[in-house]
Design an enzyme around this catalytic site. Structure first.
Site, PDB file in Angstrom:
ATOM      1  N   ARG A   1       0.535  -3.765   9.722  1.00  0.00           N
ATOM      2  CA  ARG A   1      -0.068  -4.851   8.944  1.00  0.00           C
ATOM      3  C   ARG A   1       0.602  -6.184   9.274  1.00  0.00           C
ATOM      4  O   ARG A   1      -0.072  -7.232   9.286  1.00  0.00           O
ATOM      5  CB  ARG A   1       0.000  -4.565   7.445  1.00  0.00           C
ATOM      6  CG  ARG A   1      -0.781  -5.586   6.614  1.00  0.00           C
ATOM      7  CD  ARG A   1      -0.891  -5.201   5.158  1.00  0.00           C
ATOM      8  NE  ARG A   1      -1.957  -4.260   4.888  1.00  0.00           N
ATOM      9  CZ  ARG A   1      -3.189  -4.599   4.532  1.00  0.00           C
ATOM     10  NH1 ARG A   1      -3.529  -5.873   4.419  1.00  0.00           N
ATOM     11  NH2 ARG A   1      -4.101  -3.683   4.277  1.00  0.00           N
TER      12      ARG A   1
ATOM     13  N   GLU B   1      -2.285  -8.906  -3.794  1.00  0.00           N
ATOM     14  CA  GLU B   1      -1.355  -9.312  -2.743  1.00  0.00           C
ATOM     15  C   GLU B   1      -1.611 -10.685  -2.127  1.00  0.00           C
ATOM     16  O   GLU B   1      -0.663 -11.421  -1.841  1.00  0.00           O
ATOM     17  CB  GLU B   1      -1.351  -8.250  -1.631  1.00  0.00           C
ATOM     18  CG  GLU B   1      -0.754  -6.934  -2.060  1.00  0.00           C
ATOM     19  CD  GLU B   1      -0.964  -5.842  -1.018  1.00  0.00           C
ATOM     20  OE1 GLU B   1       0.022  -5.244  -0.582  1.00  0.00           O
ATOM     21  OE2 GLU B   1      -2.131  -5.597  -0.661  1.00  0.00           O
TER      22      GLU B   1
END
Length: 804
Positions: free
Chosen positions: A334, A738
């Site tokens: 990620r 997030e």
């Protein structure tokens, strides 16, 4: 703060009809958190508040006192002889699996013949009180044949120490462009980790039941994984283990995988002694034995034209993973996926390494590697701007994904529905960027000690688990004969308001008041095989699963009502609204229809399921679509630095954030503010420190500084963008957990901007994170060595740039 206060003007009562005559609590309205009153009163139960069964015993763990070596002897005689001790276990007492690695092996339940990090659990003690267990745990004697510990990225590379193989992707031929380009810059950045610092620490209660069954109450983001690992450790089938999770006092990723170890130890002791066992880690121990946000050590080379437009990028990201894989493979992936942030990087080569060190195994943390990648894109923008003499905002705007640059990421995903150009323009106007840039430059010319900095940075964050199989969710919905509804789903409530939004979704589907909906604790015996509540996907996945269950029930009820009216063929025209079920001119109250459906033997319970569409990433080729959609945000921060001490304040923050068609604006704004402050802490004050022996020395609240209320910006404006998601997410909303964390990168860029003013913006300062006052002062001192003696007229240059 005014906008936040206005947004929190909730409906007067969640039990009354709104002024429009519709039941309150529907989606797209601000509703208070479902546990808010109980939390304020202190009556909201967490795991440590559960009434303990008669005869409950208490566990503690004994820790290693070195970072690496082979265990040659373990003497626990003094532990066993300690007052109140009932049992002591080591790895040899585990009847089933000894390794509880969540994806890959490498995480023994207790040390198994070797020590991998300082503070590794070696044994566990069971006693009649918490105090007795913790005192006894200090008396163990563990003899270790010590080995040299690997404690840095450089040492890991020197020893070729990796927890997982490296990964690479990219497009084109960046090496050739970099070799022949007229304009190139290089840079490196060390990015610190971060302690989760959840208010509720790691805690589990294991209650043995008949025939080797076990009930587990645990503060975990992943009940199904706890169920699986407890079953494997005890060597029983999964259906003999039930995990219950009502609420967490914070998780932030720290309880995604690393809550399981304490549940397994409690279950092992409970199984051996047939007594309930509670294991709650004290904060000091919690900080030593649980993983942090991964520190990273990254580097880049970039080629660009005279206007600052990127032509080629080469990037290396190094995740410092600790002793085991845990979730590091996906976390570094990620980070790699987000090194572009919102910018087209030209021809690109992105490589990510997963470095093994003798530290606690680092784990998931809000953003899951994304922040450690995304900050590199902003470092590149600042570096180009200083080198080319162009305002950083112009460099950022010139490199955004679009027709004039490109629309394909380095991993081959098309950037569709890109909101950043319009969102940046909106914030640029609303927060008056160019006037404040001019004012800041004038201030800095006339202020010899205090310097101001200003930065506007974007966020483009991909939403979905990068492990495709995790993008699924289940739900169970019961309608009782009085019309009240109970909803169970696979997501966990950690304070983020997930249960509140789920309740709103169910209320909206049935057209009834929110007070008629009860969202129960997450239980593995109601919804099986659930994914963790992580990756910002809690509402996206579970909300859709609940909606699908509601749709099934509505079809049954509509058919029942149509049949009751003798209009079977019109069932599809039945609607649920304002507490009634309606077909043409006929209507019936929702509870009355439920009664009728019960007597007609219509099933009033069903499950729902959802899987995220469009996901396809081929890791072998490094191409595909790992994300369902992107969430966007823009933030502008202004800071003031004392150049004599390195101390600073964050004076003002302006944010516009994209949550699609918000399900609950008040909760979403709260998430944005909280995420920003937590991100600011990561980049400024939260400094993890290990000594030369590998021991964590920032091990308590006296030596590890999280942001306090006084660190909150004096002016803090947050606005929701209000444009619905183009993808078919739940009511076209977007994830909010997030993405706003990374808005805080604007603070770090503003600090660099203030330091750069000492060179009249000609030099980009080296400022590793966290940018503590010490690091800021060092950067200031280094900048002053290279002070420019003939400054240009910055204001004129900026005006010229803005016109261009």
């Amino acid at each position: 703060m005014r906008k936040l206060i206005d947004s929190l003007s909730l409906e007067q009562s969640s039990h009354a009809l709104s002024s429009t005559g519709q039941p309150s609590g529907r989606v797209h309205t601000s509703q208070k958190h479902e546990s808010a009153i109980r939390q304020v009163q202190g009556s909201a139960n967490y795991v440590d508040d559960i009434t303990e069964p008669q005869g409950t015993l208490y566990a503690a763990i004994g820790l290693s006192q070195c970072a690496r070596g082979k265990i040659t002897a373990i003497d626990l005689s003094a532990v066993r002889a300690s007052e109140g001790v009932i049992d002591v276990v080591t790895i040899d007492d585990v009847p089933g699996h000894k390794d509880i690695g969540p994806v890959f092996k490498g995480d023994p339940l207790l040390a198994n013949g070797e020590i991998k990090f300082y503070g590794q659990p070696v044994f566990a003690v069971l006693a009649t009180s918490v105090f007795a267990a913790r005192q006894a745990a200090l008396k163990g004697q563990v003899t270790v044949d010590g080995e040299t510990a690997i404690l840095s990225a450089q040492e890991a590379h020197q020893h070729s120490a990796f927890v997982r193989p490296s990964h690479r992707f990219g497009q084109g031929n960046p090496d050739t462009i970099l070799q022949h380009a007229e304009n190139t810059v290089s840079g490196a950045l060390d990015i610190g980790g971060q302690e989760h610092m959840y208010l509720e620490g790691q805690v589990s209660l294991a209650v043995p039941c008949e025939e080797n069954r076990m009930n587990i109450y645990t503060s975990s983001q992943h009940p199904s994984e706890v169920q699986k690992l407890v079953a494997e450790v005890l060597d029983v089938r999964l259906h003999h283990v039930m995990v219950d999770m009502r609420r967490m006092g914070g998780g932030f990723g720290g309880k995604e995988t690393q809550a399981a170890q304490w549940a397994c130890i409690a279950a092992l002791l409970a199984h051996r002694n047939q007594r309930a066992v509670k294991l709650r880690l004290p904060r000091f121990v919690d900080m030593h034995v649980t993983g942090k946000r991964h520190p990273f050590s990254n580097a880049f080379d970039v080629a660009f034209d005279d206007k600052g437009k990127i032509m080629a990028t080469r990037m290396e990201v190094n995740g410092i993973c600790g002793h085991s894989p845990d979730l590091s493979d996906a976390i570094v992936d990620r980070a790699m996926f987000h090194v572009d942030n919102g910018y087209f990087l030209g021809d690109s080569d992105i490589v990510g390494h997963r470095l093994q060190t003798n530290m606690v195994s680092h784990t998931a943390y809000r953003g899951f590697g994304g922040p450690q990648g995304m900050i590199m894109a902003e470092a590149i923008m600042d570096k180009i701007a200083r080198h080319a003499g162009i305002d950083p905002l112009l460099v950022r705007k010139r490199n955004l994904y679009g027709a004039s640059t490109g629309t394909k990421t380095p991993y081959g995903m098309e950037v569709e529905h890109n909101l950043l150009p319009e969102m940046i323009d909106a914030l640029e106007r609303k927060a008056n960027y160019w006037q404040r840039r001019e004012d800041t430059a004038k201030f800095n010319r006339n202020s010899p000690i205090v310097k101001k900095g200003l930065a506007l940075t974007p966020v483009k964050f991909g939403i979905s688990f990068t492990a495709k199989h995790l993008n699924q969710a289940g739900a169970l919905v019961h309608i009782y004969t009085d019309g009240s509804i109970q909803v169970n789903h696979g997501g966990t409530e950690m304070g983020q308001g997930l249960h509140t939004k789920i309740g709103q979704i169910a209320a909206n589907e049935f057209g009834i008041d929110l007070s008629m909906i009860e969202v129960t604790s997450t239980r593995t015996d109601k919804v099986p095989n659930t994914s963790p509540t992580a990756a910002s996907s809690g509402t996206d996945l579970n909300g859709k699963a609940v909606q699908n269950a509601c749709i099934t029930l509505k079809k049954r009820l509509a058919a029942c009502f149509a049949k009751k009216l003798g209009q079977d063929e019109s069932a599809e025209q039945v609607t649920f609204e304002n507490g009634h079920v309606v077909l043409g001119d006929e209507k019936i109250t929702f509870p009355d229809l439920i009664q009728a459906a019960y007597f007609e033997r219509v099933s009033l319970s069903t499950s729902g399921f959802y899987q995220t569409p469009k996901l396809a990433y081929n890791r072998d080729t490094g191409e595909g679509r790992p994300f369902f959609y992107f969430a966007y945000g823009v933030s502008m921060s202004e800071v003031s630095i004392d150049t004599l001490t390195g101390e600073y304040t964050v004076d003002r923050v302006d944010i516009i954030h994209d949550v699609g068609n918000s399900l609950n604006p008040a909760i979403d704004i709260g998430q944005i503010e909280g995420a920003f402050i937590q991100g600011m802490g990561w980049l400024t004050t939260e400094d993890l420190k290990w000594n030369e022996s590998g021991k964590l020395i920032s091990e308590n609240m006296a030596t590890y500084k999280i942001p306090a209320i006084g660190d909150t910006p004096a002016v803090f404006n947050v606005e929701l963008y209000g444009k619905e998601n183009a993808e078919d997410s739940i009511y076209h909303s977007k994830a909010v957990g997030e993405p706003p964390f990374m808005l805080a990168i604007s603070v770090w860029c503003a600090l660099k901007d203030a330091i750069a003013s000492l060179s009249y913006y000609a030099i980009d300062p080296q400022l590793d994170t966290p940018a503590t006052p010490e690091r800021v002062l060092n950067a200031i001192n280094e900048m002053q060595k290279h002070a420019v003696t003939s400054p240009t007229d910055l204001v004129a240059e900026l005006n010229k740039s803005s016109e261009a």
